[in-house]
Enzyme design. Structure first.
Site, short mmCIF file in Angstrom:
data_model
loop_
_atom_site.label_atom_id
_atom_site.label_comp_id
_atom_site.label_asym_id
_atom_site.label_seq_id
_atom_site.Cartn_x
_atom_site.Cartn_y
_atom_site.Cartn_z
CB CYS A 46 -0.88 0.05 1.24
SG CYS A 46 -1.79 -1.43 1.54
C1 BEZ Z 1 0.53 -5.35 2.03
O1 BEZ Z 1 1.53 -4.68 1.89
O2 BEZ Z 1 -0.57 -4.83 2.17
C2 BEZ Z 1 0.62 -6.84 1.96
C3 BEZ Z 1 1.83 -7.44 1.68
C4 BEZ Z 1 1.90 -8.83 1.61
C5 BEZ Z 1 0.77 -9.59 1.83
C6 BEZ Z 1 -0.43 -8.97 2.11
C7 BEZ Z 1 -0.51 -7.59 2.17
#
Ligand code: BEZ
Length: 213
Positions: A46
């Site tokens: 994100c």
């Molecule tokens: C994330 O950065 O939101 C994320 C990274 C790996 C797995 C699930 C979410």
């Protein structure tokens, strides 16, 4: 919650955000909108997505698009996270992140897919036109960052369809030839709308140079 489909009216809402309380329709005004969700604050994928969206914020503005993100943490957390995003992605986040702690927006837009995660939002995107109609929905898994150049590309395609009655072919990029929508058949209208002419590869497949170039 009902599943939102293309052509549906985007639900309005009021929610707290990193810049204070937002009423969605007032925030959008007469602009297009991109509403997109994130699993949680201080998550790596994100952080890169929000950073890149901020980097290309001029591209959204050029297309009369207002961007708004959703994450299920509170506004104070968002503000701290924005500092981190600015720092690590070398940019300045200039759009709000909704503080959807009560899951109001996530539920309204069906952004929580319980079999993926009971609490976190998946990566949803909604493109909303100035009439508040949903023109694109997209859902990515939490572990895959979205391609925001693709979102800009779809906005270009949608805006061309609205302004010039054309569709865009496979892998189309701005400046490539486009397709005249099949419903347009009147020769006089075709001449007026496409002064550069067109090639009818088949009666249903009519190619023309991008009209606004
Ligand atoms: C994330 O950065 O939101 C994320 C990274 C790996 C797995 C699930 C979410």
């Amino acid at each position: 919650m009902t599943t939102l489909r293309l052509g549906d009216t985007a639900p309005d809402f009021e929610q707290d955000s990193s810049i204070g309380k937002i009423r969605f329709y007032d925030y959008l005004g007469d602009s297009w909108g991109v509403l997109f969700s994130h699993p949680a604050d201080f998550t790596p994928v994100c952080t890169t997505e929000l950073g890149y969206t901020a980097i290309v914020s001029g591209e959204f503005a050029k297309r009369n698009v207002k961007v708004i993100a959703v994450s299920v943490d509170d506004a104070e957390s968002h503000k701290k996270w924005i500092e981190d995003i600015n720092d690590t992605q070398n940019t300045k986040v200039d759009f709000p992140i909704l503080a959807d702690q009560d899951r109001k927006v996530s539920t309204l837009y069906d952004m929580i897919h319980p079999n993926a995660s009971a609490t976190a939002t998946v990566r949803s995107v909604f493109i909303i036109d100035p009439a508040k109609k949903i023109r694109l929905t997209l859902t990515y898994p939490a572990s895959t960052g979205r391609n925001f150049n693709e979102i800009l590309r779809v906005i270009d395609s949608l805006q061309l369809t609205d302004s010039h009655s054309v569709a865009t072919p496979v892998n189309w990029e701005d400046g490539d030839d486009v397709i005249i929508v099949p419903s347009l058949k009147d020769e006089a209208v075709l001449k007026e709308k496409f002064p550069k002419g067109y090639t009818a590869v088949r009666p249903y497949l009519r190619i023309t140079p991008q009209p606004n170039k």
